[in-house]
Scaffold this motif. Structure first.
Motif, PDB file in Angstrom:
ATOM      1  N   LEU A 123     -29.353  -0.224  11.346  1.00 41.61           N
ATOM      2  CA  LEU A 123     -29.250   0.937  12.238  1.00 41.61           C
ATOM      3  C   LEU A 123     -30.626   1.423  12.673  1.00 41.61           C
ATOM      4  CD1 LEU A 123     -26.351   3.107  10.747  1.00 41.61           C
ATOM      5  CD2 LEU A 123     -26.262   1.359  12.535  1.00 41.61           C
ATOM      6  N   GLN A 124     -31.609   1.306  11.771  1.00 41.81           N
ATOM      7  CA  GLN A 124     -32.973   1.716  12.143  1.00 41.81           C
ATOM      8  C   GLN A 124     -33.572   0.784  13.197  1.00 41.81           C
ATOM      9  OE1 GLN A 124     -34.114   1.749   7.888  1.00 41.81           O
ATOM     10  NE2 GLN A 124     -35.414   3.470   8.462  1.00 41.81           N
ATOM     11  N   ILE A 125     -33.239  -0.491  13.110  1.00 43.98           N
ATOM     12  CA  ILE A 125     -33.760  -1.443  14.100  1.00 43.98           C
ATOM     13  C   ILE A 125     -33.260  -1.028  15.490  1.00 43.98           C
ATOM     14  CG2 ILE A 125     -33.866  -3.868  14.824  1.00 43.98           C
ATOM     15  CD1 ILE A 125     -35.085  -3.583  12.077  1.00 43.98           C
ATOM     16  N   PHE A 126     -31.965  -0.690  15.557  1.00 47.79           N
ATOM     17  CA  PHE A 126     -31.411  -0.274  16.854  1.00 47.79           C
ATOM     18  C   PHE A 126     -32.068   1.015  17.346  1.00 47.79           C
ATOM     19  CE2 PHE A 126     -27.495  -2.864  15.803  1.00 47.79           C
ATOM     20  CZ  PHE A 126     -27.645  -3.740  16.865  1.00 47.79           C
ATOM     21  N   GLN A 127     -32.209   1.979  16.433  1.00 53.40           N
ATOM     22  CA  GLN A 127     -32.724   3.275  16.879  1.00 53.40           C
ATOM     23  C   GLN A 127     -34.242   3.267  17.087  1.00 53.40           C
ATOM     24  OE1 GLN A 127     -32.973   6.511  14.192  1.00 53.40           O
ATOM     25  NE2 GLN A 127     -32.526   8.050  15.735  1.00 53.40           N
ATOM     26  N   GLU A 128     -34.981   2.670  16.126  1.00 53.96           N
ATOM     27  CA  GLU A 128     -36.439   2.799  16.161  1.00 53.96           C
ATOM     28  C   GLU A 128     -37.134   1.636  16.861  1.00 53.96           C
ATOM     29  OE1 GLU A 128     -37.376   3.042  11.995  1.00 53.96           O
ATOM     30  OE2 GLU A 128     -36.110   4.812  11.714  1.00 53.96           O
ATOM     31  N   ASP A 129     -36.687   0.409  16.595  1.00 52.81           N
ATOM     32  CA  ASP A 129     -37.421  -0.747  17.116  1.00 52.81           C
ATOM     33  C   ASP A 129     -36.949  -1.166  18.504  1.00 52.81           C
ATOM     34  OD1 ASP A 129     -39.178  -1.713  14.702  1.00 52.81           O
ATOM     35  OD2 ASP A 129     -37.235  -1.148  13.873  1.00 52.81           O
ATOM     36  N   ILE A 130     -35.670  -1.003  18.773  1.00 52.22           N
ATOM     37  CA  ILE A 130     -35.147  -1.352  20.105  1.00 52.22           C
ATOM     38  C   ILE A 130     -35.071  -0.082  20.955  1.00 52.22           C
ATOM     39  CG2 ILE A 130     -33.173  -2.283  21.375  1.00 52.22           C
ATOM     40  CD1 ILE A 130     -32.502  -3.918  18.800  1.00 52.22           C
ATOM     41  N   GLY A 131     -34.405   0.908  20.450  1.00 51.10           N
ATOM     42  CA  GLY A 131     -34.292   2.183  21.173  1.00 51.10           C
ATOM     43  C   GLY A 131     -33.072   2.217  22.077  1.00 51.10           C
ATOM     44  N   TYR A 132     -32.514   3.425  22.242  1.00 51.07           N
ATOM     45  CA  TYR A 132     -31.290   3.571  23.032  1.00 51.07           C
ATOM     46  C   TYR A 132     -31.484   3.177  24.498  1.00 51.07           C
ATOM     47  CZ  TYR A 132     -29.701   6.181  18.927  1.00 51.07           C
ATOM     48  OH  TYR A 132     -29.366   6.548  17.653  1.00 51.07           O
ATOM     49  N   ALA A 133     -32.671   3.443  25.059  1.00 49.47           N
ATOM     50  CA  ALA A 133     -32.902   3.142  26.480  1.00 49.47           C
ATOM     51  C   ALA A 133     -32.801   1.641  26.731  1.00 49.47           C
ATOM     52  CB  ALA A 133     -34.269   3.668  26.908  1.00 49.47           C
ATOM     53  N   ALA A 150     -16.715   5.572  13.988  1.00 50.15           N
ATOM     54  CA  ALA A 150     -17.793   4.934  13.242  1.00 50.15           C
ATOM     55  C   ALA A 150     -17.637   5.209  11.752  1.00 50.15           C
ATOM     56  CB  ALA A 150     -19.138   5.474  13.721  1.00 50.15           C
ATOM     57  N   HIS A 151     -17.929   4.189  10.949  1.00 53.64           N
ATOM     58  CA  HIS A 151     -18.060   4.392   9.493  1.00 53.64           C
ATOM     59  C   HIS A 151     -19.455   3.888   9.115  1.00 53.64           C
ATOM     60  CE1 HIS A 151     -17.304   4.477   5.208  1.00 53.64           C
ATOM     61  NE2 HIS A 151     -17.783   3.243   5.155  1.00 53.64           N
ATOM     62  N   TYR A 152     -20.240   4.759   8.489  1.00 56.39           N
ATOM     63  CA  TYR A 152     -21.672   4.435   8.297  1.00 56.39           C
ATOM     64  C   TYR A 152     -21.995   3.716   7.003  1.00 56.39           C
ATOM     65  CZ  TYR A 152     -22.839   6.875  12.524  1.00 56.39           C
ATOM     66  OH  TYR A 152     -22.939   7.218  13.844  1.00 56.39           O
ATOM     67  N   GLY A 153     -21.303   4.063   5.925  1.00 59.19           N
ATOM     68  CA  GLY A 153     -21.660   3.474   4.633  1.00 59.19           C
ATOM     69  C   GLY A 153     -22.557   4.412   3.854  1.00 59.19           C
ATOM     70  N   LYS A 172     -25.223   9.727  13.521  1.00 56.81           N
ATOM     71  CA  LYS A 172     -24.927   9.606  14.955  1.00 56.81           C
ATOM     72  C   LYS A 172     -25.268   8.243  15.560  1.00 56.81           C
ATOM     73  CE  LYS A 172     -23.220  13.514  16.456  1.00 56.81           C
ATOM     74  NZ  LYS A 172     -21.774  13.313  16.476  1.00 56.81           N
ATOM     75  N   ILE A 173     -26.021   7.397  14.843  1.00 58.65           N
ATOM     76  CA  ILE A 173     -26.540   6.174  15.494  1.00 58.65           C
ATOM     77  C   ILE A 173     -25.411   5.275  16.006  1.00 58.65           C
ATOM     78  CG2 ILE A 173     -27.940   4.076  15.234  1.00 58.65           C
ATOM     79  CD1 ILE A 173     -29.632   5.568  13.155  1.00 58.65           C
ATOM     80  N   ILE A 174     -24.418   4.994  15.156  1.00 56.00           N
ATOM     81  CA  ILE A 174     -23.320   4.118  15.603  1.00 56.00           C
ATOM     82  C   ILE A 174     -22.576   4.784  16.764  1.00 56.00           C
ATOM     83  CG2 ILE A 174     -21.161   2.955  14.970  1.00 56.00           C
ATOM     84  CD1 ILE A 174     -22.149   2.788  12.103  1.00 56.00           C
ATOM     85  N   ASP A 175     -22.329   6.094  16.625  1.00 62.91           N
ATOM     86  CA  ASP A 175     -21.616   6.816  17.695  1.00 62.91           C
ATOM     87  C   ASP A 175     -22.348   6.699  19.030  1.00 62.91           C
ATOM     88  OD1 ASP A 175     -19.391   8.826  16.298  1.00 62.91           O
ATOM     89  OD2 ASP A 175     -21.031   8.254  14.969  1.00 62.91           O
ATOM     90  N   LYS A 176     -23.680   6.850  18.970  1.00 62.47           N
ATOM     91  CA  LYS A 176     -24.460   6.768  20.217  1.00 62.47           C
ATOM     92  C   LYS A 176     -24.344   5.391  20.836  1.00 62.47           C
ATOM     93  CE  LYS A 176     -27.822  10.415  20.094  1.00 62.47           C
ATOM     94  NZ  LYS A 176     -29.062  10.870  19.459  1.00 62.47           N
ATOM     95  N   ILE A 177     -24.407   4.349  19.990  1.00 58.71           N
ATOM     96  CA  ILE A 177     -24.334   2.987  20.524  1.00 58.71           C
ATOM     97  C   ILE A 177     -22.937   2.699  21.076  1.00 58.71           C
ATOM     98  CG2 ILE A 177     -24.570   0.525  19.943  1.00 58.71           C
ATOM     99  CD1 ILE A 177     -26.841   1.391  18.007  1.00 58.71           C
ATOM    100  N   ILE A 178     -21.896   3.238  20.428  1.00 59.72           N
ATOM    101  CA  ILE A 178     -20.534   3.098  20.969  1.00 59.72           C
ATOM    102  C   ILE A 178     -20.490   3.673  22.386  1.00 59.72           C
ATOM    103  CG2 ILE A 178     -18.153   3.990  20.798  1.00 59.72           C
ATOM    104  CD1 ILE A 178     -18.429   3.817  17.714  1.00 59.72           C
TER     105      ILE A 178
END
Lengths: 287, 173
Positions: A123-133, A150-153, A172-178
């Motif tokens: 989830l950090q890779i998506f949010q921090e290294d790739i980014g939502y944009a 979403a279920h986060y674990g 919120k990370i999974i929700d945002k990507i959904i």
């Protein structure tokens, strides 16, 4: 281009290889290269951890040391593994005596952990290294508003101050990507509660009750699917819908986040291992 | 009803901290004395919501009261899923997951390990990982189809050394 060493853990390669494949394909789409960790061992989460803290420290410490030798940060895709490596890194970085004890054992095979390595959950890779944009830009086949939960674990997001993945009480990370992929993210009662997976080795009946409670809370929101970010949770939320004690209501498909995101990025179903999903996710894919 | 729930409510307890001091010295046990017994842990606990036998606040109370034998021989400390929902909400920053790990470590050294846990530990400390027996030809084919390597290449030498040094040695207490 960013590079990480992928620690799959024990469960994913055997029980959920489609997750491993989807992680690799989807991250490659964003220019992230993964190198498999070779000659690894189990991190010791939960079981070894419960019988000997020092043995656990040595096992997880060895993984950190292997990554340090490779001069790469670690990507973990299972909550148990990311939880162990993050909490043990925190402990080793703050406990010189334990670090010395671990390094004495590691030295016998030429390994040493000094604290240089970072451990990241997917989830950090998506949010921090790739980014939502960048994710938004890469969507070529958006979903058409399909309702997903979403279920986060637990071990992915807690303890928040150590793992530093999302807001533990309101992730919120999974929700945002959904949403970015064109879906509709739907909240439900008990979103941050456990799937019951860690109870399986102790009391399978209780584990089932806990998992089914979550499924019913999600079902109450009339969603078409569940999106996960941990192999253990994914398997457990699937199994409680299939096993002997499962309700006879319709099964809710469970997909890992990269397997859900892949099709929206134009990745074909077969390389994401969609046909291996035990609850057919066509309802999601056509949404 | 479990043994731990049978405390005679009319009996006056004099809290003995010898067991909690012992827990304090174990890795993860340091914060036990910070517990104010508010019960937020039990209120947050999924395990407590599906079974009456498990009440994390009560279990911590037993430790604070020094009921060493009862706690160590009980299955209850092993029922914590370490999901950490309670510690996220604890106003005193007590981590029950860590405290129960400390309790389990002591129990394990004294030979009290649930069968299911022992089995997994034995497997991991022999094979180096958990699922060697579950890795079938079918799964190997699935991995091959997905373009994933089929030789998982787990190391089992290290765990054997660790077992000898930190686990077998510990049991000799």
């Amino acid at each position: 281009m960013k590079e990480f060493v992928l620690y799959t853990g024990c469960t994913t390669p055997v029980r959920l290889p489609a997750y491993e494949a989807s992680v690799k394909i989807v991250l490659a789409k964003f220019g992230i290269t993964l190198v498999d960790m070779k000659d690894a061992n189990c991190c010791g989460a939960q079981y070894v951890e419960s019988v000997s803290h020092t043995a656990f420290a040595a096992m997880t410490g060895r993984l950190l040391a292997i990554a340090e030798k490779m001069d790469m940060d670690i990507l973990a895709i299972c909550g148990a593994c990311s939880g162990s490596m993050k909490t043990m890194k925190h402990e080793l970085d703050n406990n010189k005596k334990l670090l010395k004890e671990v390094n004495e054992v590691l030295a016998e095979e030429g390994l040493k952990y000094t604290g240089k390595v970072e451990v990241k959950h997917l989830l950090q890779i998506f949010q921090e290294d790739i980014g939502y944009a960048a994710i938004r830009e890469a969507i070529v086949r958006p979903y058409r508003g399909i309702r997903l939960s979403a279920h986060y674990g637990c071990h992915v997001t807690r303890p928040e101050e150590i793992v530093q993945v999302d807001d533990a009480e309101n992730p919120k990370i999974i929700d945002k990507i959904i949403e970015i992929a064109g879906g509709t993210a739907v909240d439900y009662v008990g979103k941050t509660r456990c799937c019951g997976g860690p109870m399986l080795g102790i009391d399978a009946e209780l584990a089932g009750k806990i998992g089914r409670d979550k499924i019913e809370n999600i079902r109450n929101e009339n969603v078409e699917g569940i999106i996960t970010a941990c192999a253990f949770c994914d398997l457990q939320l699937t199994q409680v819908q299939i096993g002997d004690d499962a309700s006879d209501q319709d099964k809710i498909p469970v997909m890992t986040l990269p397997q859900f995101l892949g099709p929206a990025l134009g990745v074909n179903f077969s390389s994401l291992g969609i046909e291996l999903n035990r609850i057919n996710p066509q309802a999601i894919l056509q949404g | 009803m479990s043994k731990l729930d049978k405390t005679n409510e009319h009996e006056e307890h004099t809290p003995s901290s010898s067991f909690s001091r012992e827990i304090e010295k174990e890795p993860g046990g340091a914060d036990i004395q910070h517990c104010i017994q508010c019960g937020m842990c039990t209120a947050s606990c999924m395990v407590a919501s599906v079974t009456e036998k498990y009440r994390p606040r009560k279990l911590i109370q037993k430790i604070l009261l020094g009921m060493r034998e009862e706690v160590l021989t009980s299955e209850l400390p092993w029922l914590c899923m370490t999901c950490r929902q309670c510690e996220e909400r604890c106003q005193e920053d007590v981590s029950l997951a860590e405290i129960f790990h400390a309790v389990r470590n002591i129990a394990a050294r004294e030979g009290y390990i649930p069968v299911g846990v022992q089995k997994v530990v034995d497997t991991v400390m022999e094979d180096g990982w958990m699922l060697k027996d579950g890795y079938s030809d079918f799964i190997e084919d699935d991995r091959d189809d997905l373009g994933l390597h089929t030789d998982l290449g787990w190391n089992n030498e290290f765990v054997k050394k660790i077992k000898k040094r930190f686990i077998d040695g510990g049991n000799k207490k």
